[in-house]
Design a protein around this motif. Structure first.
Motif, PDB file in Angstrom:
ATOM      1  N   ILE A   5     -33.133 -50.133  36.106  1.00  0.00           N
ATOM      2  CA  ILE A   5     -33.468 -48.944  35.316  1.00  0.00           C
ATOM      3  C   ILE A   5     -34.728 -49.277  34.537  1.00  0.00           C
ATOM      4  CG2 ILE A   5     -32.734 -47.348  33.507  1.00  0.00           C
ATOM      5  CD1 ILE A   5     -29.857 -47.881  34.256  1.00  0.00           C
ATOM      6  N   ALA A  19     -36.202 -39.753  31.034  1.00  0.00           N
ATOM      7  CA  ALA A  19     -35.709 -40.259  32.320  1.00  0.00           C
ATOM      8  C   ALA A  19     -34.866 -41.518  32.108  1.00  0.00           C
ATOM      9  CB  ALA A  19     -36.885 -40.559  33.249  1.00  0.00           C
ATOM     10  N   ARG A  42     -31.383 -40.545  30.531  1.00  0.00           N
ATOM     11  CA  ARG A  42     -30.547 -39.859  31.525  1.00  0.00           C
ATOM     12  C   ARG A  42     -29.991 -40.858  32.546  1.00  0.00           C
ATOM     13  NH1 ARG A  42     -34.077 -36.620  32.837  1.00  0.00           N
ATOM     14  NH2 ARG A  42     -34.895 -37.612  34.711  1.00  0.00           N
ATOM     15  N   THR A  43     -30.861 -41.736  33.039  1.00  0.00           N
ATOM     16  CA  THR A  43     -30.439 -42.711  34.052  1.00  0.00           C
ATOM     17  C   THR A  43     -29.451 -43.715  33.475  1.00  0.00           C
ATOM     18  OG1 THR A  43     -32.633 -42.493  35.070  1.00  0.00           O
ATOM     19  CG2 THR A  43     -31.268 -44.329  35.798  1.00  0.00           C
ATOM     20  N   ASN A  49     -26.004 -42.046  32.853  1.00  0.00           N
ATOM     21  CA  ASN A  49     -25.294 -41.825  34.119  1.00  0.00           C
ATOM     22  C   ASN A  49     -24.730 -43.142  34.663  1.00  0.00           C
ATOM     23  OD1 ASN A  49     -25.852 -39.100  34.033  1.00  0.00           O
ATOM     24  ND2 ASN A  49     -27.622 -39.218  35.389  1.00  0.00           N
ATOM     25  N   HIS A  50     -25.511 -44.199  34.514  1.00  0.00           N
ATOM     26  CA  HIS A  50     -25.070 -45.493  35.031  1.00  0.00           C
ATOM     27  C   HIS A  50     -23.860 -46.013  34.247  1.00  0.00           C
ATOM     28  CE1 HIS A  50     -25.438 -49.354  37.066  1.00  0.00           C
ATOM     29  NE2 HIS A  50     -25.320 -49.949  35.889  1.00  0.00           N
TER      30      HIS A  50
END
Length: 402
Positions: free
Chosen positions: A184, A356, A359-360, A363-364
Motif C-alpha cells: 500500500i 487513496a 481507502r486502500t 479496506n485491507h
C-alpha cells in the motif's frame, strides 16, 4: 474495537509521520504509543491534541538530541508497552515498533517503511559513514547490530499481517523475515503541488543534502553540460560538495519554503532524482505538478514513475548512480521526452493521494479482520477420560471389552 497505534519515535513531521497521520484519521479514538515524543509545537499539529504514551527513553539523559544513541534500548522500550487490552494494534515501523508484544486474541498489522536499514543490508554503509568500521567502538557497534537483527527477525513472528510501502520494501521484508507483505503506497499530499502545463528551460533537484541522495553527483553531471541549467534546493552536510560545482548554469538555493519549492517544481522542465529510495515522495510531488522525472532506475522510483517503455510515460530512467549515467538520462529526455505529457504525470501522481491511501488501508484492514473471523474454529478439546487404544494396558483393554 479498541485500537492502539505504535510509532517508532516522534521527532519531526516527515514521511512516516504522514502515514501515521492518516492512520489517526482512520481511527481517531485510537491510543498512540511511541518510544519518544519530542515534536515541536508546529510539527505536532497533525496529532490534533492526541496524547502520546512514551517509553522510559523519554526521560533518559540527553534523549531529546541523542535519542538515536538509545537504539540498543529501544527493543526493550517497545516491549514494555502494555497493549493487552487492545483488539487491533497498528504499528508504523522503520525500526522497532513492529516488535511490540501482543497476545493470541489480538490482531497486529504492521505497516513497514523498511526493516531496520542499518542492521540489515545497509549495515556496512552505516558503519562506514559513522566511522565505526574498525576499533573497539566498531566491534561494539557490530555486536549491537547483530543482536538487533536477531531481535528483529524473532519479533516478525508477532506480526499477523505485514504491509509494505512499496514492492521494493515487500521484497526486503521477504528477504529478511520470509513473510509476504501487501503493498500500500504511502500518502503524498498531491493537492499541495498543483498542476502547471507550461514549463521553463531549467532542471530541478530538491532534497536533504546527505550522501545517499547523490545530490553532488547530480551537480557534477550538470557541470559537464554547461548549456543546461540546474536549480538545487535543499540543505545538509553535503552542502560543501554541492557548492563545489556551483557555476553559471548551476544555482544552489539551499533550504527554501514550501511555496518556493512548489513554484520551481511547477516550472521545471524535469525533476532529477538520483537516490535509491524505498518509495521516494519528491518524484511523486513533481509529477503532481505535471513535471516529468529523470530518475535512477532502482528502488521505489520504478513504481512511482512510468518509464518510456510504458504507455503514458512520465519519466526517463538511468541505470547507474554515476554522473555519466545522469548525463545520458538528460540527453535521452531531451531527444525522446516529447512522449511525456504533463497531464499524464498529474494523472499518475493522483494514485498516491491521501484519500487513496486511507481507502486502500481501511479496506485491507477490514478484509483481514473478516478473514480472521471466518477462519476461527473452536479448538478440539480432548477429554481426560479418553484413552487412545494404543496407549491402553492389557488390563484396560479387557475392562473396556467387559
Amino acid at each position: 474495537m479498541k485500537v492502539a497505534i505504535v510509532h517508532d519515535w516522534l521527532t519531526t513531521y516527515a514521511g512516516s509521520e504522514k502515514v501515521l497521520e492518516q492512520m489517526l484519521l482512520l481511527y481517531p479514538d485510537a491510543d498512540l504509543f511511541s518510544t519518544v515524543d519530542f515534536l515541536s509545537e508546529e510539527d505536532r499539529k497533525f496529532l490534533r491534541g492526541k496524547k502520546v504514551h512514551t517509553s522510559f527513553i523519554q526521560k533518559m539523559p540527553l534523549a531529546k538530541k541523542k535519542y538515536r544513541q538509545y537504539l540498543p534500548l529501544m527493543p526493550l522500550a517497545v516491549e514494555q508497552f502494555d497493549l493487552s487490552s487492545y483488539d487491533l494494534i497498528l504499528s508504523s515501523s522503520h525500526a522497532v515498533s513492529k516488535g511490540v508484544i501482543t497476545g493470541p486474541n489480538q490482531m497486529h498489522i504492521s505497516y513497514v517503511h523498511s526493516p531496520i536499514r542499518y542492521a540489515w543490508d545497509l549495515q556496512h554503509q552505516y558503519l562506514k559513514e559513522s566511522g565505526l568500521e574498525k576499533g573497539v567502538k566498531g566491534a561494539f557497534a557490530k555486536w549491537i547490530l547483530s543482536k538487533m537483527r536477531m531481535w528483529d527477525y524473532r519479533t516478525s513472528n508477532g506480526v499477523d499481517h505485514f504491509i509494505a510501502n512499496s514492492q521494493f520494501i515487500a521484497n526486503r521484508i521477504w528477504k529478511v523475515y520470509r513473510r509476504e507483505a501487501a503493498v500500500i503506497y504511502p500518502p503524498v499530499n498531491v493537492e499541495a503541488f498543483s498542476f502547471q502545463e507550461q514549463k521553463e528551460d531549467f532542471y530541478l533537484t530538491a532534497s536533504r543534502l546527505v550522501p545517499y541522495k547523490k545530490m553532488d553527483m547530480i551537480a557534477e553531471a550538470f557541470s559537464r553540460m554547461p548549456d543546461k541549467k540546474l536549480v538545487i534546493i535543499g540543505d545538509g552536510p553535503d552542502m560543501h560538495k554541492v557548492k563545489a560545482f556551483a557555476s553559471d548554469n548551476i544555482q544552489v538555493l539551499g533550504y527554501q519554503s514550501d511555496e518556493v519549492l512548489v513554484s520551481h517544481m511547477q516550472r521545471a522542465k524535469a525533476f532529477v532524482f538520483a537516490a535509491e529510495e524505498d518509495f521516494g515522495i519528491t518524484p511523486v510531488e513533481a509529477q503532481a505538478c505535471g513535471t516529468p522525472v529523470i530518475a535512477y532506475g532502482r528502488g521505489g522510483s520504478l513504481e512511482t514513475v512510468r518509464g518510456l517503455d510504458k504507455s503514458n510515460p512520465t519519466g526517463v530512467f538511468f541505470d547507474e548512480q554515476t554522473a555519466d549515467a545522469i548525463v545520458e538520462g538528460v540527453r535521452r529526455f531531451e531527444t525522446e521526452g516529447e512522449q511525456i505529457l504533463a497531464a499524464n504525470c498529474r494523472r499518475n501522481a493522483i494514485r498516491f493521494s491521501p484519500e487513496a491511501f486511507k481507502r486502500t488501508l481501511q479496506n485491507h484492514i477490514d478484509s483481514k479482520i473478516h478473514e480472521s473471523s471466518r477462519k476461527y474454529t473452536a479448538p478440539q478439546v480432548v477429554s481426560p477420560d479418553f484413552i487412545n487404544p494404543r496407549d491402553k494396558t492389557a488390563e484396560q483393554l479387557v475392562a473396556t471389552k467387559l
